[in-house]
Design a protein around this motif. Sequence first.
Motif, PDB file in Angstrom:
ATOM      1  N   VAL A  84       0.857  -1.192   0.000  1.00 35.23           N
ATOM      2  CA  VAL A  84       0.000   0.000   0.000  1.00 35.23           C
ATOM      3  C   VAL A  84       0.890   1.238   0.000  1.00 35.23           C
ATOM      4  N   GLY A  85       0.687   2.116  -0.969  1.00 40.50           N
ATOM      5  CA  GLY A  85       1.396   3.383  -1.018  1.00 40.50           C
ATOM      6  C   GLY A  85       0.491   4.521  -0.583  1.00 40.50           C
ATOM      7  N   VAL A  86       1.021   5.420   0.251  1.00 37.19           N
ATOM      8  CA  VAL A  86       0.256   6.560   0.761  1.00 37.19           C
ATOM      9  C   VAL A  86       1.086   7.825   0.567  1.00 37.19           C
ATOM     10  N   GLY A  87       0.450   8.913   0.151  1.00 35.25           N
ATOM     11  CA  GLY A  87       1.152  10.163  -0.104  1.00 35.25           C
ATOM     12  C   GLY A  87       1.618  10.860   1.166  1.00 35.25           C
ATOM     13  N   ARG A  88       2.744  11.536   1.067  1.00 42.04           N
ATOM     14  CA  ARG A  88       3.328  12.253   2.208  1.00 42.04           C
ATOM     15  C   ARG A  88       2.405  13.338   2.738  1.00 42.04           C
ATOM     16  N   LEU A  89       1.789  14.117   1.843  1.00 41.44           N
ATOM     17  CA  LEU A  89       0.958  15.218   2.293  1.00 41.44           C
ATOM     18  C   LEU A  89      -0.287  14.714   3.015  1.00 41.44           C
ATOM     19  N   GLU A  90      -0.860  13.627   2.537  1.00 37.78           N
ATOM     20  CA  GLU A  90      -2.000  13.050   3.234  1.00 37.78           C
ATOM     21  C   GLU A  90      -1.593  12.542   4.612  1.00 37.78           C
ATOM     22  N   TYR A  94     -10.566  18.220  11.860  1.00 37.65           N
ATOM     23  CA  TYR A  94     -10.537  19.672  12.021  1.00 37.65           C
ATOM     24  C   TYR A  94     -11.644  20.270  11.148  1.00 37.65           C
ATOM     25  N   PRO A  95     -12.454  21.164  11.688  1.00 38.63           N
ATOM     26  CA  PRO A  95     -13.649  21.633  10.969  1.00 38.63           C
ATOM     27  C   PRO A  95     -13.372  22.698   9.914  1.00 38.63           C
ATOM     28  N   ALA A  96     -12.345  22.510   9.116  1.00 35.83           N
ATOM     29  CA  ALA A  96     -12.026  23.443   8.019  1.00 35.83           C
ATOM     30  C   ALA A  96     -11.014  22.754   7.121  1.00 35.83           C
ATOM     31  N   ARG A  97     -10.455  23.500   6.194  1.00 35.53           N
ATOM     32  CA  ARG A  97      -9.475  22.926   5.276  1.00 35.53           C
ATOM     33  C   ARG A  97      -8.167  22.592   6.000  1.00 35.53           C
ATOM     34  N   LEU A  98      -7.557  21.485   5.593  1.00 40.98           N
ATOM     35  CA  LEU A  98      -6.225  21.114   6.071  1.00 40.98           C
ATOM     36  C   LEU A  98      -5.253  21.297   4.919  1.00 40.98           C
ATOM     37  N   VAL A  99      -4.145  21.996   5.184  1.00 31.53           N
ATOM     38  CA  VAL A  99      -3.163  22.277   4.133  1.00 31.53           C
ATOM     39  C   VAL A  99      -1.788  21.784   4.593  1.00 31.53           C
ATOM     40  N   PRO A 100      -1.458  20.524   4.349  1.00 27.11           N
ATOM     41  CA  PRO A 100      -0.100  20.052   4.641  1.00 27.11           C
ATOM     42  C   PRO A 100       0.875  20.650   3.640  1.00 27.11           C
ATOM     43  N   VAL A 123      -4.702  20.250  -0.389  1.00 25.69           N
ATOM     44  CA  VAL A 123      -5.795  20.659   0.497  1.00 25.69           C
ATOM     45  C   VAL A 123      -6.745  19.485   0.689  1.00 25.69           C
ATOM     46  N   TYR A 124      -7.075  19.233   1.961  1.00 26.90           N
ATOM     47  CA  TYR A 124      -8.002  18.159   2.310  1.00 26.90           C
ATOM     48  C   TYR A 124      -9.148  18.728   3.150  1.00 26.90           C
ATOM     49  N   LEU A 125     -10.308  18.121   3.017  1.00 25.89           N
ATOM     50  CA  LEU A 125     -11.479  18.461   3.812  1.00 25.89           C
ATOM     51  C   LEU A 125     -12.045  17.192   4.429  1.00 25.89           C
ATOM     52  N   THR A 126     -12.530  17.301   5.656  1.00 30.22           N
ATOM     53  CA  THR A 126     -13.215  16.174   6.291  1.00 30.22           C
ATOM     54  C   THR A 126     -14.665  16.561   6.523  1.00 30.22           C
ATOM     55  N   ALA A 127     -15.571  15.797   5.949  1.00 30.64           N
ATOM     56  CA  ALA A 127     -17.000  16.059   6.086  1.00 30.64           C
ATOM     57  C   ALA A 127     -17.728  14.737   6.301  1.00 30.64           C
ATOM     58  N   ALA A 128     -18.563  14.690   7.328  1.00 30.86           N
ATOM     59  CA  ALA A 128     -19.324  13.483   7.655  1.00 30.86           C
ATOM     60  C   ALA A 128     -18.403  12.274   7.809  1.00 30.86           C
ATOM     61  N   VAL A 169     -15.687  11.610   6.293  1.00 34.18           N
ATOM     62  CA  VAL A 169     -14.996  11.227   5.063  1.00 34.18           C
ATOM     63  C   VAL A 169     -14.003  12.322   4.682  1.00 34.18           C
ATOM     64  N   THR A 170     -12.758  11.940   4.396  1.00 31.77           N
ATOM     65  CA  THR A 170     -11.740  12.897   3.992  1.00 31.77           C
ATOM     66  C   THR A 170     -11.691  12.983   2.476  1.00 31.77           C
ATOM     67  N   VAL A 171     -11.754  14.205   1.964  1.00 28.45           N
ATOM     68  CA  VAL A 171     -11.774  14.444   0.523  1.00 28.45           C
ATOM     69  C   VAL A 171     -10.576  15.307   0.144  1.00 28.45           C
ATOM     70  N   GLU A 172      -9.902  14.937  -0.933  1.00 18.66           N
ATOM     71  CA  GLU A 172      -8.817  15.751  -1.457  1.00 18.66           C
ATOM     72  C   GLU A 172      -9.414  16.867  -2.303  1.00 18.66           C
ATOM     73  N   GLN A 173      -9.357  18.093  -1.789  1.00 17.19           N
ATOM     74  CA  GLN A 173      -9.941  19.227  -2.513  1.00 17.19           C
ATOM     75  C   GLN A 173      -9.004  19.745  -3.599  1.00 17.19           C
ATOM     76  N   LEU A 174      -7.711  19.844  -3.280  1.00 20.22           N
ATOM     77  CA  LEU A 174      -6.694  20.202  -4.262  1.00 20.22           C
ATOM     78  C   LEU A 174      -5.579  19.171  -4.183  1.00 20.22           C
ATOM     79  N   SER A 175      -5.200  18.600  -5.323  1.00 20.76           N
ATOM     80  CA  SER A 175      -4.185  17.552  -5.359  1.00 20.76           C
ATOM     81  C   SER A 175      -2.792  18.129  -5.091  1.00 20.76           C
ATOM     82  N   PRO A 176      -1.817  17.279  -4.727  1.00 23.66           N
ATOM     83  CA  PRO A 176      -0.463  17.769  -4.463  1.00 23.66           C
ATOM     84  C   PRO A 176       0.115  18.541  -5.638  1.00 23.66           C
TER      85      PRO A 176
END
Length: 222
Positions: free
Chosen positions: A90-96, A105-111, A124-129, A131-138
Motif C-alpha cells: 500500500v502506497g500513501v502520499g506524504r501530504l495526506e 478539524y472543521p475546516a481545510r487542512l493544508v499540509p 488541500v483536504y477536507l473532512t466532512a461526515a 470522510v476525507t476528501v482531497e480538494q486540491l491535489s499535491p
Amino acid sequence: MELSIDTAGDRAGIALSREGRVVAERSWHSGRRHTSELMPAIDDLLRQCGTAKDDLTAVFVNIGPGSYFGLRVGVSTAKGLAYGLEIPLVGVGRLELDAYPYLGYPARLVPVHRAGRGEVAWAVYLTAAGVTVEQLSPRATSPETMLAMVEEPALFCGELDAELRATLEVAGRWAAPHVNAERRPSCLAELGWRRLREGRTHDPKTLAPLYLREPAIGPQST
C-alpha cells in the motif's frame, strides 16, 4: 505484522504494526544515506521485535512527494519486499500523512513542506461526515501562490520551517504547532492498514513515487 517505510525526507522512519497498531517505531536523520541505512534499520527493528521478514503480512510506504533519492530507495525497498514475500503493498502520499493527525478539524487542512527552488509542496483536504476528501491535489508552487489559492478558514500543517511559519503569520494564517515527521511512520501504519482492509492495494510492479517535477542536478531540498 506490517512494515511501514518513510524515506520521503532527510528524516527516515520505519514502524512495525499489528492491524495498524504500532508495536515498534524508529526515526532517524538519514540525509542521503538511505541506501546504506534503510535495510539494516529494518533488520534491526525486526530483531528487536523477535520477528523475521517472512512474518510480514503487508508493506506500507510513503510515496511522496519529497526527496528524489530517498523516495527511490524507500519505494524500491517496499516493492522488493512485497514482491519477494508475496504480500500486499500500500502506497500513501506524504501530504495526506502529514494531514492525518488533524483529520476532523472543521475546516481545510493544508499540509506543506519545502520543495526546493523557492517552492513548497502542498495539497488541500477536507473532512466532512467522517470522510476525507482531497480538494486540491499535491502541487509545487511559490508560498505566495499557495496562500492565494487556499480559502479561509484553513489549518497549515506538516514540516513547516521557521521561514514558512513567519510567512503564514504575516498573512494571518493559522499553523499547527507541531512537526509530524518523527511520527509519520505510525500514521502510515494506521492509514495503510485502513486502506488494506478496504482492498486499496498497489501492484509492486507498477507503484511509482510521486514527483511533482523532474529532479534537478545536485542535492535537493526536501
